[in-house]
Write an enzyme that holds these catalytic residues in place. Structure first.
Site, mmCIF file in Angstrom:
data_model
loop_
_atom_site.group_PDB
_atom_site.id
_atom_site.type_symbol
_atom_site.label_atom_id
_atom_site.label_comp_id
_atom_site.label_asym_id
_atom_site.label_seq_id
_atom_site.Cartn_x
_atom_site.Cartn_y
_atom_site.Cartn_z
ATOM 1 N N SER A 191 0.809 -1.221 0.000
ATOM 2 C CA SER A 191 0.000 0.000 0.000
ATOM 3 C C SER A 191 0.839 1.266 0.000
ATOM 4 O O SER A 191 0.421 2.310 0.482
ATOM 5 C CB SER A 191 -0.966 0.010 1.200
ATOM 6 O OG SER A 191 -1.817 -1.120 1.165
ATOM 7 N N ARG A 192 2.049 1.167 -0.549
ATOM 8 C CA ARG A 192 2.972 2.312 -0.644
ATOM 9 C C ARG A 192 3.408 2.840 0.728
ATOM 10 O O ARG A 192 3.863 3.974 0.844
ATOM 11 C CB ARG A 192 2.364 3.458 -1.479
ATOM 12 C CG ARG A 192 2.106 3.084 -2.945
ATOM 13 C CD ARG A 192 3.404 2.736 -3.639
ATOM 14 N NE ARG A 192 3.255 2.538 -5.073
ATOM 15 C CZ ARG A 192 3.140 1.346 -5.668
ATOM 16 N NH1 ARG A 192 3.129 0.244 -4.936
ATOM 17 N NH2 ARG A 192 3.045 1.237 -6.972
#
Length: 214
Positions: A191-192
């Site tokens: 999710s970065r």
């Protein structure tokens, strides 16, 4: 170009995590650990790194070069001193390096000052190169405009005939060492929410470790 939307290209990184304890207190030692793990993972061109320089007009330039040495002082590579990158280094001795090992979802960013290594170090490395690479160092007026490839081929034949099996190092060719003041280790996360651990040199020359938001 394919119909695939470039904006839709993405990957969710999930292989590993990085914390302050794992990074330890010595960025050179930790880089060596990551480099060995990249070798073990059979990373493609494991020693390839982006070298970014700035010219006299403050314009940035970047290209891939190959790491050929690492010691307690810094990161070593070799090139033509008269090339575009060599002239840029001469005008501004501050550069940046980037390694990216996609097989491990890892990136290392390095910023620092660059200087030529000793002639003895350059001579030693040059002596280990294949003869073809040695002749190539003499044959290419790197970064200069040439009318066609025959210039290179003719130069190569000329120097091969001239030197035979005793090929000296060209005076315009040798090594540089990047002496870092900033080393950032980046581990891709889902999710970065990536992990970024930075070592920066303080006024006393000591490494200070911090975490950056992704």
């Amino acid at each position: 170009m394919s119909n695939r939307n470039i904006a839709d290209i993405r990957k969710d990184y999930q292989m590993a995590e990085l914390d302050e304890a794992t990074a330890g207190g010595d960025p050179f030692a930790f880089f060596g650990k990551w480099f060995a793990e990249a070798e073990a993972a059979q990373a493609e061109e494991v020693n390839a790194m982006v070298l970014a320089t700035v010219d006299l007009h403050n314009k940035p330039h970047a290209r891939i070069v190959l790491l050929k040495g690492l010691d307690e002082k810094g990161f070593v590579f070799f090139t033509n001193y008269s090339s575009a990158k060599g002239l840029e280094i001469e005008s501004n001795p501050f550069v940046a390096l980037v390694f990216f090992w996609t097989e491990l979802e890892r990136q290392v960013r390095i910023e620092g000052r660059i200087e030529k290594i000793s002639e003895e170090e350059s001579d030693h490395y040059f002596s280990t190169r294949p003869d073809g690479s040695k002749i190539g160092a003499w044959s290419s007026p790197q970064s200069q405009s040439i009318p066609d490839r025959s210039i290179l081929e003719n130069n190569y034949k000329q120097y091969a005939d001239q030197f035979g099996n005793d090929i000296p190092r060209p005076p315009h060719w040798g090594g540089y060492r990047v002496i870092p003041h900033y080393i950032e280790f980046w581990q891709g996360r889902s999710s970065r929410m990536h992990d970024r651990i930075v070592f920066s040199e303080d006024a006393m020359g000591e490494w200070v470790k911090t975490r950056l938001a992704p």
